[in-house]
Design a protein around this motif. Structure first.
Motif, PDB file in Angstrom:
ATOM      1  N   ASN A  75       0.820  -1.219   0.000  1.00 39.93           N
ATOM      2  CA  ASN A  75       0.000   0.000   0.000  1.00 39.93           C
ATOM      3  C   ASN A  75       0.853   1.267   0.000  1.00 39.93           C
ATOM      4  O   ASN A  75       0.710   2.142   0.872  1.00 39.93           O
ATOM      5  CB  ASN A  75      -0.959   0.020   1.198  1.00 39.93           C
ATOM      6  CG  ASN A  75      -2.098  -0.964   1.012  1.00 39.93           C
ATOM      7  OD1 ASN A  75      -2.531  -1.214  -0.119  1.00 39.93           O
ATOM      8  ND2 ASN A  75      -2.564  -1.507   2.111  1.00 39.93           N
ATOM      9  N   ILE A  79       2.311   5.804  -4.762  1.00 37.76           N
ATOM     10  CA  ILE A  79       1.729   5.273  -6.008  1.00 37.76           C
ATOM     11  C   ILE A  79       0.292   5.792  -6.201  1.00 37.76           C
ATOM     12  O   ILE A  79      -0.168   6.015  -7.322  1.00 37.76           O
ATOM     13  CB  ILE A  79       1.802   3.734  -6.040  1.00 37.76           C
ATOM     14  CG1 ILE A  79       1.573   3.240  -7.474  1.00 37.76           C
ATOM     15  CG2 ILE A  79       0.864   3.085  -5.105  1.00 37.76           C
ATOM     16  CD1 ILE A  79       1.689   1.762  -7.650  1.00 37.76           C
ATOM     17  N   LYS A  80      -0.406   6.014  -5.077  1.00 41.60           N
ATOM     18  CA  LYS A  80      -1.807   6.449  -5.152  1.00 41.60           C
ATOM     19  C   LYS A  80      -1.942   7.856  -5.740  1.00 41.60           C
ATOM     20  O   LYS A  80      -3.013   8.236  -6.217  1.00 41.60           O
ATOM     21  CB  LYS A  80      -2.453   6.383  -3.767  1.00 41.60           C
ATOM     22  CG  LYS A  80      -2.650   4.954  -3.320  1.00 41.60           C
ATOM     23  CD  LYS A  80      -3.381   4.838  -2.033  1.00 41.60           C
ATOM     24  CE  LYS A  80      -3.513   3.349  -1.687  1.00 41.60           C
ATOM     25  NZ  LYS A  80      -4.118   3.080  -0.449  1.00 41.60           N
ATOM     26  N   GLU A  82      -0.065   8.928  -8.171  1.00 42.78           N
ATOM     27  CA  GLU A  82       0.349   8.913  -9.576  1.00 42.78           C
ATOM     28  C   GLU A  82      -0.851   8.818 -10.516  1.00 42.78           C
ATOM     29  O   GLU A  82      -1.837   8.138 -10.213  1.00 42.78           O
ATOM     30  CB  GLU A  82       1.305   7.739  -9.822  1.00 42.78           C
ATOM     31  CG  GLU A  82       2.685   7.973  -9.231  1.00 42.78           C
ATOM     32  CD  GLU A  82       3.593   6.760  -9.363  1.00 42.78           C
ATOM     33  OE1 GLU A  82       3.347   5.914 -10.246  1.00 42.78           O
ATOM     34  OE2 GLU A  82       4.541   6.672  -8.555  1.00 42.78           O
ATOM     35  N   TYR A  85      -1.858   5.278 -11.725  1.00 43.36           N
ATOM     36  CA  TYR A  85      -2.626   4.516 -10.739  1.00 43.36           C
ATOM     37  C   TYR A  85      -4.100   4.907 -10.803  1.00 43.36           C
ATOM     38  O   TYR A  85      -4.993   4.064 -10.883  1.00 43.36           O
ATOM     39  CB  TYR A  85      -2.064   4.781  -9.336  1.00 43.36           C
ATOM     40  CG  TYR A  85      -2.885   4.167  -8.222  1.00 43.36           C
ATOM     41  CD1 TYR A  85      -2.694   2.849  -7.839  1.00 43.36           C
ATOM     42  CD2 TYR A  85      -3.852   4.917  -7.554  1.00 43.36           C
ATOM     43  CE1 TYR A  85      -3.444   2.288  -6.821  1.00 43.36           C
ATOM     44  CE2 TYR A  85      -4.612   4.361  -6.540  1.00 43.36           C
ATOM     45  CZ  TYR A  85      -4.400   3.047  -6.170  1.00 43.36           C
ATOM     46  OH  TYR A  85      -5.146   2.493  -5.159  1.00 43.36           O
ATOM     47  N   GLN A  88      -5.716   3.542 -13.826  1.00 45.10           N
ATOM     48  CA  GLN A  88      -5.964   2.100 -13.699  1.00 45.10           C
ATOM     49  C   GLN A  88      -7.204   1.830 -12.844  1.00 45.10           C
ATOM     50  O   GLN A  88      -8.051   1.025 -13.206  1.00 45.10           O
ATOM     51  CB  GLN A  88      -4.754   1.421 -13.045  1.00 45.10           C
ATOM     52  CG  GLN A  88      -3.612   1.145 -13.998  1.00 45.10           C
ATOM     53  CD  GLN A  88      -3.945   0.027 -14.969  1.00 45.10           C
ATOM     54  OE1 GLN A  88      -4.562  -0.958 -14.607  1.00 45.10           O
ATOM     55  NE2 GLN A  88      -3.567   0.205 -16.220  1.00 45.10           N
ATOM     56  N   ILE A  89      -7.285   2.531 -11.717  1.00 47.67           N
ATOM     57  CA  ILE A  89      -8.426   2.338 -10.808  1.00 47.67           C
ATOM     58  C   ILE A  89      -9.726   2.730 -11.513  1.00 47.67           C
ATOM     59  O   ILE A  89     -10.735   2.024 -11.444  1.00 47.67           O
ATOM     60  CB  ILE A  89      -8.232   3.156  -9.494  1.00 47.67           C
ATOM     61  CG1 ILE A  89      -7.057   2.583  -8.681  1.00 47.67           C
ATOM     62  CG2 ILE A  89      -9.505   3.243  -8.662  1.00 47.67           C
ATOM     63  CD1 ILE A  89      -7.338   1.297  -7.921  1.00 47.67           C
ATOM     64  N   ILE A  92     -10.695   0.059 -14.107  1.00 45.30           N
ATOM     65  CA  ILE A  92     -11.209  -1.196 -13.531  1.00 45.30           C
ATOM     66  C   ILE A  92     -12.604  -0.976 -12.917  1.00 45.30           C
ATOM     67  O   ILE A  92     -13.473  -1.847 -12.991  1.00 45.30           O
ATOM     68  CB  ILE A  92     -10.196  -1.809 -12.532  1.00 45.30           C
ATOM     69  CG1 ILE A  92     -10.433  -3.313 -12.429  1.00 45.30           C
ATOM     70  CG2 ILE A  92     -10.214  -1.192 -11.184  1.00 45.30           C
ATOM     71  CD1 ILE A  92      -9.305  -4.051 -11.796  1.00 45.30           C
ATOM     72  N   LYS A  93     -12.832   0.230 -12.375  1.00 45.99           N
ATOM     73  CA  LYS A  93     -14.158   0.537 -11.820  1.00 45.99           C
ATOM     74  C   LYS A  93     -15.200   0.590 -12.945  1.00 45.99           C
ATOM     75  O   LYS A  93     -16.334   0.135 -12.777  1.00 45.99           O
ATOM     76  CB  LYS A  93     -14.124   1.871 -11.065  1.00 45.99           C
ATOM     77  CG  LYS A  93     -13.653   1.709  -9.622  1.00 45.99           C
ATOM     78  CD  LYS A  93     -13.744   3.002  -8.876  1.00 45.99           C
ATOM     79  CE  LYS A  93     -13.298   2.811  -7.429  1.00 45.99           C
ATOM     80  NZ  LYS A  93     -13.120   4.071  -6.732  1.00 45.99           N
ATOM     81  N   ASP A  95     -14.987  -1.067 -15.692  1.00 46.10           N
ATOM     82  CA  ASP A  95     -15.184  -2.469 -16.094  1.00 46.10           C
ATOM     83  C   ASP A  95     -16.193  -3.158 -15.174  1.00 46.10           C
ATOM     84  O   ASP A  95     -17.065  -3.894 -15.630  1.00 46.10           O
ATOM     85  CB  ASP A  95     -13.856  -3.233 -16.048  1.00 46.10           C
ATOM     86  CG  ASP A  95     -12.937  -2.871 -17.205  1.00 46.10           C
ATOM     87  OD1 ASP A  95     -13.427  -2.229 -18.155  1.00 46.10           O
ATOM     88  OD2 ASP A  95     -11.733  -3.210 -17.145  1.00 46.10           O
ATOM     89  N   VAL A  96     -16.035  -2.908 -13.869  1.00 46.97           N
ATOM     90  CA  VAL A  96     -16.936  -3.531 -12.888  1.00 46.97           C
ATOM     91  C   VAL A  96     -18.378  -3.090 -13.139  1.00 46.97           C
ATOM     92  O   VAL A  96     -19.309  -3.909 -13.148  1.00 46.97           O
ATOM     93  CB  VAL A  96     -16.494  -3.202 -11.433  1.00 46.97           C
ATOM     94  CG1 VAL A  96     -17.559  -3.573 -10.420  1.00 46.97           C
ATOM     95  CG2 VAL A  96     -15.190  -3.917 -11.103  1.00 46.97           C
TER      96      VAL A  96
END
Lengths: 254, 272
Positions: A75, A79-80, A82, A85, A88-89, A92-93, A95-96
C-alpha cells in the motif's frame, strides 16, 4: 564321566516336576505365544495404519504449512498519487460497472419458470419476484430397452428453454415408446390408436423436441419423478403458468 | 570350543545381525519419509509458479502497467470483484448450468444464463492456504477464469438410471413401480477442475448413524487415490502435484440438487 554327572544333575529336577506343573508351563508358553502373535499382528497393523495416515493426512497437512511466496501488500502512498494509478483504478471501476450491468440484464423482468427436477418442484417468477411455487413431476430416468436394440431414456432435459407453443385441450399423440412400453405393436404414424384425449389436462406448453408442460390424471404422483420427460402439473398450477407465460417466455430446468 | 557355546555365540551374532537389519530398514524408511516430506513441501511453491506463468500479469509494451499496483489492496479488492463478475458473465453467455461459489458471503448459487435458479448456504468452509491469499493478483487472475470440471466423484449417481426391458406382449406388461422417495443416501462429492483446484462438497448434516463413517470412507478413498499418484511421482524423483482445495459443507438436499444439475464438465466461478 564329568559330563555324564552334569547331565544327571540337570535331568534330575525335570524328573521331579509335577505333571500338573508341566501342563501349566505348557499352557503359559502357549498363552505367551498367542500374546506375542497378537502383539506382532497389532504392530504390523499399527505400522500400516501409520503409513497410510502419513501419506493421506500428514503429507497434505505438511503441504499447508509453508507460506507460498506471494505478492506482499505494501500500500505505497506515493503510487496512489500517480496519474497511472488513478487511471488504472478508474478503468477497472468502469469495467466492474459495465460487467455488473451486463450481468443484471440476464435476469429477465418478464415472467419465467424454474423447474427443479431433483425435488420435482416448480417456481414461477414475474418481474423478478416469485409468484407461485409447487410440486410437479419430471422424468423418471427409466431406460427402456427392446430386444431389437431400440432404447429410450425418460429424462427431462436440463438448461434454458423457451415456450414454443401453447395449446388448450391438447391431444396426446402417443409416440412409439408408449406402445413398446405396454407390449403393444407399433401402429402406423397416423393410426387412430395413437391419439388420446383428455390425458394431458386442459393446457399444454411446448418446450421443443416433443417435451411439454401439461396436466395429468395421475395427481397422486406429483412431486415424484415418474414422467417420460415432460413436466406434469396439477390443474390450478398449470392454468396459472399457462396464463402467466407467453410464447418466448424462458423456462429454466435444472 | 564346546558345541553349546558355539551355538550361543552364533545366536548372539544372528540376533545382532537381525537388529542391524531392522535398524538399517528403519533408517531407510525415515530417510524416505523425510525425502517424501521435502518433496511435498516443495509442491505448493511449484504450483504457484505454474499458476503465475499461466495466469500472471504480462507486461504489454504498448500499454505498460506499473507492477507496484499489484501491491495495493484497493486495486486488488476491485480486481477481485471484477474477476468474479467477469467469470459469471463468461459463464452466463454459455447455455450450460454452472455453479458460483461465493466464499465471502457463504453462498453457492446454481445459475443458468445469468439467472440464479437455486441458492444454498455454506455451513462450513475449509480452503487451502494458497487460495486464502485473496489479496494476491495471481490467485485473483486465476479465479477470473471459470474453472471447468474434469472429473466427478460422488457418493450418489449423477443420473439414477433404471433399466427396464420392454415387454414382448401385453401379457408381460407390468406397470411402473412408484419410486421410493424415502430412499436415503448421504451426498458427498468431489469436483476436480482443469487448473488442479478441487472442490469438495460434503453434506452438512449427520442425518443417519452411519453418515460420519461413510463420509470418512469417501474422504479416505480419495486421499489414498491422490497419495498413490503423488507416491508414483515422488519415487520417480518428480515433485508431486499440489491440489489447492475448497471444502464446503452444505445441506444434503442442496448438495444433491447441485451435483445432479451440474453437467459432467460443468463450470464453476469462485469468489474468495
Amino acid at each position: 564321566m564329568e559330563e555324564i554327572s552334569i547331565q544327571d544333575n540337570e535331568s534330575k529336577p525335570d524328573d521331579d516336576i509335577n505333571p500338573a506343573d508341566m501342563d501349566q508351563k505348557e499352557k503359559n508358553e502357549k498363552l505367551m505365544k498367542i500374546v506375542r502373535n497378537i502383539l506382532n499382528v497389532s504392530m504390523v497393523l499399527l505400522i500400516i495404519v501409520s503409513v497410510i495416515a502419513f501419506f493421506t493426512y500428514a503429507v497434505p497437512a505438511i503441504q499447508e504449512i509453508p507460506e507460498v511466496v506471494k505478492t506482499s501488500i505494501t500500500n505505497i502512498d506515493s503510487i496512489k498519487k500517480e496519474a497511472v494509478y488513478k487511471k488504472q483504478i478508474a478503468q477497472i471501476k468502469r469495467d466492474v460497472q459495465r460487467l455488473s450491468r451486463k450481468y443484471n440484464s440476464y435476469t429477465s423482468g418478464q415472467s419465467y419458470l424454474v423447474i427443479n427436477t431433483t425435488d420435482n418442484l416448480f417456481y414461477l417468477y414475474r418481474n423478478k419476484k416469485l409468484i407461485r411455487e409447487g410440486h410437479c413431476s419430471t422424468g423418471s430416468y427409466k431406460l427402456l430397452k427392446t430386444e431389437e436394440g431400440r432404447s429410450w431414456i425418460f429424462k427431462t432435459p436440463k438448461g434454458r428453454f423457451w415456450i414454443q407453443g401453447k395449446t388448450i385441450n391438447p391431444t396426446w399423440k402417443r409416440p412409439d415408446w408408449a406402445f413398446v412400453e405396454e407390449g403393444l405393436p407399433i401402429p402406423s404414424a397416423d393410426h387412430y390408436s395413437r391419439y388420446e384425449y383428455g390425458v394431458l389436462g386442459d393446457y399444454a406448453l411446448a418446450l421443443g423436441d416433443g417435451y411439454l408442460i401439461h396436466g395429468t390424471i395421475y395427481k397422486r404422483f406429483l412431486g415424484m419423478p415418474v414422467t417420460h420427460g415432460c413436466v406434469r402439473l396439477n390443474d390450478e398450477d398449470l392454468e396459472a403458468i399457462f396464463n402467466t407465460l407467453s410464447i418466448g417466455s424462458k423456462v429454466y430446468i435444472f | 570350543m564346546p558345541e553349546a557355546m558355539e551355538m550361543e555365540t552364533e545366536k548372539i551374532y544372528t540376533s545382532s545381525d537381525r537388529k542391524n537389519k531392522i535398524l538399517a530398514w528403519i533408517c531407510i524408511a525415515l530417510c524416505f519419509l523425510i525425502y517424501y516430506s521435502i518433496m511435498s513441501i516443495i509442491a505448493p511453491g511449484k504450483k504457484y509458479r505454474e499458476l503465475k506463468s499461466e495466469y500472471g500479469f504480462r507486461q504489454n509494451e504498448k500499454n505498460p502497467v506499473d507492477e507496484r499496483i499489484f501491491t495495493d489492496s484497493t486495486y486488488l479488492s476491485i480486481l477481485k470483484e471484477k474477476s468474479f463478475l467477469q467469470s459469471r458473465v463468461t459463464l452466463a453467455e454459455s447455455d450450460s448450468i454452472y455453479l458460483t461459489v461465493n466464499l465471502h458471503d457463504s453462498i453457492v448459487n446454481l445459475e443458468i444464463n445469468g439467472v440464479s435458479v437455486h441458492k444454498a448456504d455454506i455451513k462450513r468452509t475449509n480452503i487451502s492456504k494458497m487460495l486464502k491469499g485473496e489479496k494476491d493478483y495471481v490467485i485473483l487472475l486465476m479465479l477470473s477464469v471459470p474453472l471447468t470440471v474434469n472429473r466427478n466423484f460422488a457418493s450418489i449417481e449423477k443420473e439414477p438410471l433404471m433399466i427396464k426391458l420392454a415387454p414382448k406382449d401385453t401379457s408381460e406388461y407390468e406397470p411402473d413401480i412408484i419410486p421410493d422417495t424415502a430412499d436415503y443416501e448421504p451426498v458427498n462429492f468431489i469436483l476436480e477442475t482443469d487448473n488442479g483446484t478441487i472442490l469438495c462438497v460434503y453434506q452438512a448434516e449427520k442425518l443417519r448413524a452411519g453418515d460420519g463413517i461413510r463420509l470418512f470412507i469417501f474422504d479416505v478413498k480419495h486421499r489414498v487415490r491422490y497419495a498413490a499418484a503423488d507416491f508414483a511421482r515422488i519415487i520417480t524423483f518428480r515433485v508431486p502435484v499440489y491440489r489447492p482445495f475448497i471444502k464446503l459443507r452444505i445441506p444434503r438436499s442442496d448438495a444433491k440438487i447441485i451435483y445432479r444439475a451440474l453437467p459432467v464438465q460443468g463450470q464453476i466461478a469462485v469468489y474468495s
